[in-house]
Motif scaffolding. Sequence first.
Motif, PDB file in Angstrom:
ATOM      1  N   LEU A 100      13.283   9.444  42.719  1.00 59.12           N
ATOM      2  CA  LEU A 100      12.008   9.839  42.125  1.00 59.12           C
ATOM      3  C   LEU A 100      11.079  10.438  43.183  1.00 59.12           C
ATOM      4  N   SER A 101      11.064   9.816  44.366  1.00 57.51           N
ATOM      5  CA  SER A 101      10.144  10.349  45.370  1.00 57.51           C
ATOM      6  C   SER A 101      10.628  11.711  45.868  1.00 57.51           C
ATOM      7  N   HIS A 102      11.942  11.904  45.868  1.00 54.31           N
ATOM      8  CA  HIS A 102      12.462  13.230  46.200  1.00 54.31           C
ATOM      9  C   HIS A 102      11.971  14.270  45.182  1.00 54.31           C
ATOM     10  N   LEU A 103      12.066  13.917  43.929  1.00 57.06           N
ATOM     11  CA  LEU A 103      11.630  14.857  42.883  1.00 57.06           C
ATOM     12  C   LEU A 103      10.138  15.148  43.030  1.00 57.06           C
ATOM     13  N   ASN A 104       9.378  14.068  43.261  1.00 55.32           N
ATOM     14  CA  ASN A 104       7.924  14.230  43.425  1.00 55.32           C
ATOM     15  C   ASN A 104       7.552  15.118  44.617  1.00 55.32           C
ATOM     16  N   PRO A 131      13.865  -0.888  32.156  1.00 58.07           N
ATOM     17  CA  PRO A 131      12.894   0.173  32.397  1.00 58.07           C
ATOM     18  C   PRO A 131      13.236   0.918  33.678  1.00 58.07           C
ATOM     19  N   LEU A 132      13.230   2.253  33.636  1.00 54.24           N
ATOM     20  CA  LEU A 132      13.581   3.046  34.817  1.00 54.24           C
ATOM     21  C   LEU A 132      12.356   3.697  35.453  1.00 54.24           C
ATOM     22  N   PHE A 133      11.604   4.439  34.646  1.00 55.71           N
ATOM     23  CA  PHE A 133      10.401   5.070  35.210  1.00 55.71           C
ATOM     24  C   PHE A 133       9.388   5.418  34.127  1.00 55.71           C
ATOM     25  N   TYR A 134       8.170   5.657  34.604  1.00 57.90           N
ATOM     26  CA  TYR A 134       7.048   6.038  33.747  1.00 57.90           C
ATOM     27  C   TYR A 134       6.672   7.459  34.103  1.00 57.90           C
ATOM     28  N   VAL A 135       6.284   8.249  33.097  1.00 56.81           N
ATOM     29  CA  VAL A 135       5.961   9.632  33.406  1.00 56.81           C
ATOM     30  C   VAL A 135       4.895  10.167  32.451  1.00 56.81           C
ATOM     31  N   GLN A 136       3.968  10.937  32.988  1.00 54.59           N
ATOM     32  CA  GLN A 136       2.987  11.629  32.148  1.00 54.59           C
ATOM     33  C   GLN A 136       3.281  13.123  32.193  1.00 54.59           C
ATOM     34  N   LEU A 137       3.354  13.735  31.000  1.00 51.84           N
ATOM     35  CA  LEU A 137       3.790  15.130  30.897  1.00 51.84           C
ATOM     36  C   LEU A 137       2.868  15.953  30.010  1.00 51.84           C
ATOM     37  N   THR A 138       2.832  17.243  30.276  1.00 50.89           N
ATOM     38  CA  THR A 138       2.078  18.156  29.413  1.00 50.89           C
ATOM     39  C   THR A 138       2.672  18.131  28.000  1.00 50.89           C
ATOM     40  N   ALA A 139       1.796  18.121  27.015  1.00 53.15           N
ATOM     41  CA  ALA A 139       2.264  18.180  25.631  1.00 53.15           C
ATOM     42  C   ALA A 139       1.345  19.109  24.862  1.00 53.15           C
ATOM     43  N   PRO A 184      10.457  14.395  27.852  1.00 53.26           N
ATOM     44  CA  PRO A 184      10.932  13.567  28.964  1.00 53.26           C
ATOM     45  C   PRO A 184      12.415  13.793  29.278  1.00 53.26           C
ATOM     46  N   GLU A 185      13.160  14.282  28.279  1.00 55.08           N
ATOM     47  CA  GLU A 185      14.573  14.595  28.524  1.00 55.08           C
ATOM     48  C   GLU A 185      14.705  15.639  29.639  1.00 55.08           C
ATOM     49  N   LEU A 186      13.716  16.533  29.737  1.00 51.83           N
ATOM     50  CA  LEU A 186      13.775  17.574  30.758  1.00 51.83           C
ATOM     51  C   LEU A 186      13.651  16.963  32.154  1.00 51.83           C
ATOM     52  N   VAL A 187      12.845  15.912  32.271  1.00 53.13           N
ATOM     53  CA  VAL A 187      12.711  15.236  33.560  1.00 53.13           C
ATOM     54  C   VAL A 187      14.038  14.556  33.923  1.00 53.13           C
ATOM     55  N   LEU A 188      14.649  13.955  32.907  1.00 52.28           N
ATOM     56  CA  LEU A 188      15.960  13.334  33.150  1.00 52.28           C
ATOM     57  C   LEU A 188      16.976  14.380  33.578  1.00 52.28           C
ATOM     58  N   GLU A 189      16.927  15.530  32.913  1.00 46.08           N
ATOM     59  CA  GLU A 189      17.839  16.615  33.276  1.00 46.08           C
ATOM     60  C   GLU A 189      17.610  17.072  34.713  1.00 46.08           C
ATOM     61  N   ALA A 190      16.335  17.180  35.068  1.00 47.76           N
ATOM     62  CA  ALA A 190      15.996  17.611  36.428  1.00 47.76           C
ATOM     63  C   ALA A 190      16.497  16.585  37.449  1.00 47.76           C
ATOM     64  N   LEU A 191      16.328  15.305  37.117  1.00 47.20           N
ATOM     65  CA  LEU A 191      16.795  14.249  38.026  1.00 47.20           C
ATOM     66  C   LEU A 191      18.310  14.288  38.181  1.00 47.20           C
ATOM     67  N   CYS A 192      18.992  14.453  37.059  1.00 48.56           N
ATOM     68  CA  CYS A 192      20.458  14.502  37.103  1.00 48.56           C
ATOM     69  C   CYS A 192      20.900  15.738  37.894  1.00 48.56           C
ATOM     70  N   GLY A 193      20.253  16.855  37.629  1.00 48.05           N
ATOM     71  CA  GLY A 193      20.580  18.093  38.333  1.00 48.05           C
ATOM     72  C   GLY A 193      20.418  17.922  39.832  1.00 48.05           C
ATOM     73  N   GLN A 194      19.322  17.345  40.212  1.00 46.17           N
ATOM     74  CA  GLN A 194      19.020  17.131  41.628  1.00 46.17           C
ATOM     75  C   GLN A 194      20.090  16.288  42.309  1.00 46.17           C
ATOM     76  N   GLU A 195      20.622  15.297  41.566  1.00 44.41           N
ATOM     77  CA  GLU A 195      21.574  14.352  42.156  1.00 44.41           C
ATOM     78  C   GLU A 195      23.026  14.731  41.883  1.00 44.41           C
ATOM     79  N   GLY A 196      23.219  15.852  41.184  1.00 48.38           N
ATOM     80  CA  GLY A 196      24.585  16.257  40.852  1.00 48.38           C
ATOM     81  C   GLY A 196      25.268  15.299  39.872  1.00 48.38           C
ATOM     82  N   GLU A 197      24.475  14.703  39.003  1.00 45.80           N
ATOM     83  CA  GLU A 197      25.026  13.788  37.999  1.00 45.80           C
ATOM     84  C   GLU A 197      25.028  14.478  36.634  1.00 45.80           C
ATOM     85  N   ILE A 198      25.912  13.996  35.754  1.00 45.24           N
ATOM     86  CA  ILE A 198      25.930  14.564  34.400  1.00 45.24           C
ATOM     87  C   ILE A 198      24.894  13.838  33.546  1.00 45.24           C
TER      88      ILE A 198
END
Lengths: 620, 270
Positions: B136-140, B193-201, B209-223
């Motif tokens: 998470l801190s990497h993404l941030n 619980p994994l993380f909390y997030v505030q997003l534009t809506a 929030p799925e997009l954040v999960l996608e970004a995290l997975c992408g960053q880590e090379g996970e599916i």
Amino acid sequence: MRKLALSDDILLKIEKPARYIGGEINMVKKDPKAVDIRFCMCFPDVYEIGMSHLGIQILYDMFNLREDTYCERVYSPWMDLDRLMREEHIPLFALESQEPVKDFDFLGITLQYEMCYTNILQILDLSGIPLCARDRMTEDPFVIGGGPCTYNPEPIADFFDIFYIGEGETVYGELLDTYKAWKKKNGTREDFLKEAAQIPGLYIPMFYEASYHDDGTLASFVPTIPEAPKTILKQVEKDMSDTFYPERPLVPYIKATQDRVVLEIQRGCIRGCRFCQAGMLYRPIRPRSLEFLKQRAKVMLESTGYEEISLSSLSSSDYKELSDLVYWLIDEFQGKGVNISLPSLRIDAFALDVMSKVQDIRKSSLTFAPEAGSQRMRNVINKGLTEEVILKGAMDAFLGGWNRVKLYFMLGLPGETFDDIEQIAVLSDKIAREYYTIPKEERNGKVNIVTSTSIFVPKPFTPFQWAPMNSKEEAEEKREFLLSKVKSQLNARSIKYNCHDADVSELEGVFARGDRRLCDVILQAYKEGCIYDAWGEFFKYDVWKKSFEEHGISMDFYLKRERGEDELFPWDFIDIGVTKRFLLKEYKRSKEAVVTPNCRAKCSGCGAAKFGCGECVISA
Amino acid sequence: MKARLKFSKIGSMRFIGHLDVMRYFQKAMKRANIEISYSQGFSPHQLMSFASPLGIGLSSDGEYLDIVLEHAMEKEDFLSRINAQMNEEITVTDFTLLEEESKSSMAVLAACDYLVALKPDKTSFLSDPERRKEVLSHLNSREKIEILKKTKRSEKMTDIKDNIYFLTEDRKAFENFTGLNYGQISLDETVLPLFYVQLTAGSVVNIKPELVLEALCGQEGEIFDPLCFQIHRLEMYGDLNMKKGEVHTLTTEPRCELVSLSKYGSKWIN
């Protein structure tokens, strides 16, 4: 939180997961361990259809009024879930407790139309209940069938332990009491069925044997044990105003086909149309009292929060206090966000007045069901609607601002000629011509006529039970002919013609008047993938044809023959009150195109008077 | 009289789509005998609208529904009447009358808070607390967070960096940021619980929030397997600086000034 039978993974993969989670408004909650009898009620079609059925709502309420019984529900899983359940070996479950159907004491299946027969096998199969009654063991539920198709249950006789012949309000109490007593005695399955066989209206198919003549017709149909009666008498609810009717019907989350409060104002019909099975089966006509209906309408709207109420009956115009009821509904509920819907009304001044109050004239349409195009043919089928009445009704409506008309007809009625068919197009055109007699400035745009035909299927316990049915080819030819005639009318551009699929009708015809020999055909078709046959997209005509061929059974035997006057029918062991003698007399009158008056005009002695209730008592 | 109610939606109700939830509320209003206003015409319908539809499978403690009442109602009276008609998995938790000139929640919606959790019997690289913190801190710390955003019409690479207002595994830190106390979150104890997030809506830009999960997975090379995660909406906000067609974030001028929808336009606050 409620425990669900299906995992999140599955629920997120399938269409409309709300079909399988239960928990609807007014769902009954009981502790399954605290009751003696668990009854699972099934409508063998998809949830949205099944949840629209009034009969199940009545029985659900009735069973759950018993403290010793918990009645739950199950519907056919849609194709997507069906596949996943088979792959992952998930047993079919009831919606309330989400527990397997196999653990229930009874599985009650309502049989509303013939094309659901393979879906019955799907329900049994997914539940893990042996498909044939003779293979079931002590721990399996008793499978009981009810509803209109039980008036000829023979094509599905092998799959059921019990058929309930008649109206559900009557002998279920006795059956459940008998079951409780039997359970205490630790008897065998057969012991219970022998006791059930002695309850009036209950038919236990495994206790009967059929034999056939060389020509394939039925030679004899007899009980094989002394406990089973030779004839089964249809059970009738005599007092419709002092019986079970839910005050808190279930309300689904997803939109069901029938998304409103349904008020059954009467049961039965006085009309005696010769093609109509319901009109004979539910004789005599029995109205519910105005007070009963007002009370239920109010309570049901309050308990459900529905924004629409619909009146239901075979012919609402024949309910004597209809105008009192309808105007009361309008006064009481209109303006409070409740719509009132009125199906099956005869178009007259009253109907038009009411319709103008409850519908938007610009958007609503008039519906006529002449059923046949020529007056001769309407006499043959005893449909007492004349061209004069239709044209006058249509004209009154046109002057009132309507410009849409729906017309329903049947093709393939007994004795039909091509001239009779042409008259369907002619009548449609006459209605349009009527419209255009109105001066242009007073007209409301173009007239819009939708003419629909279905294919006539002869049904047991109707005067046409002896009549041959058109083959698929004949039906298609008639359809083409009618289409060409519609196109050649003066107002062809104002008439839209719709028709029903002939393949499905053919199979429906075979099942309607079939016998026990069809059980194997149905079983094989199911095993080879037939399911949801009522849904055009899944209907596999070729698989069905192959299954008939492999069992050496000719569809034509059931469809094309005109049956002999003395022929024994597979359903003759059932006594619906209306006699075979009366039906035959009606068949003969139909051939002479002679009409028979309705029950109120003159009693024709059909036999329904033996029940001593309803119109038969009033007229006598 | 405009009014707004807040509700939670959990358990099996996660599988009821938002149009059906609307129908559910319409019937509940009638059963509760709440005098709601209707549109005109032959088939009048209740005046009712959602702030933002919640996808099938998601749960929430922060859903909003705007209604129009014939008469003003007290909060306690409204809540007790409507909740007597709710099932155990949908609960109305707040009610407020709105200023007559107030805009609909749908029109003012600007941001949402989410809790993303791992479902029981599922595994993820995010379940280990140390790794999660690091990821998470990497993404941030990234300059850009590009993901493939699919709409009905097109697919395009979008940088969502500015739309992630706050992302943390620490509930306290998140509450400090939003200034809210989420109290008892209606999530099953079996989820992690994994993380909390505030997003534009909202109607212009809406980041799921799925997009954040996608970004995290992408960053880590996970599916990314959406079936692993339970997404729970915590709150929705309106932007006091809201202007039609504009999107304000924490870095724009003016920046967004977020107020929870239960207070936005409320007659009972100020």
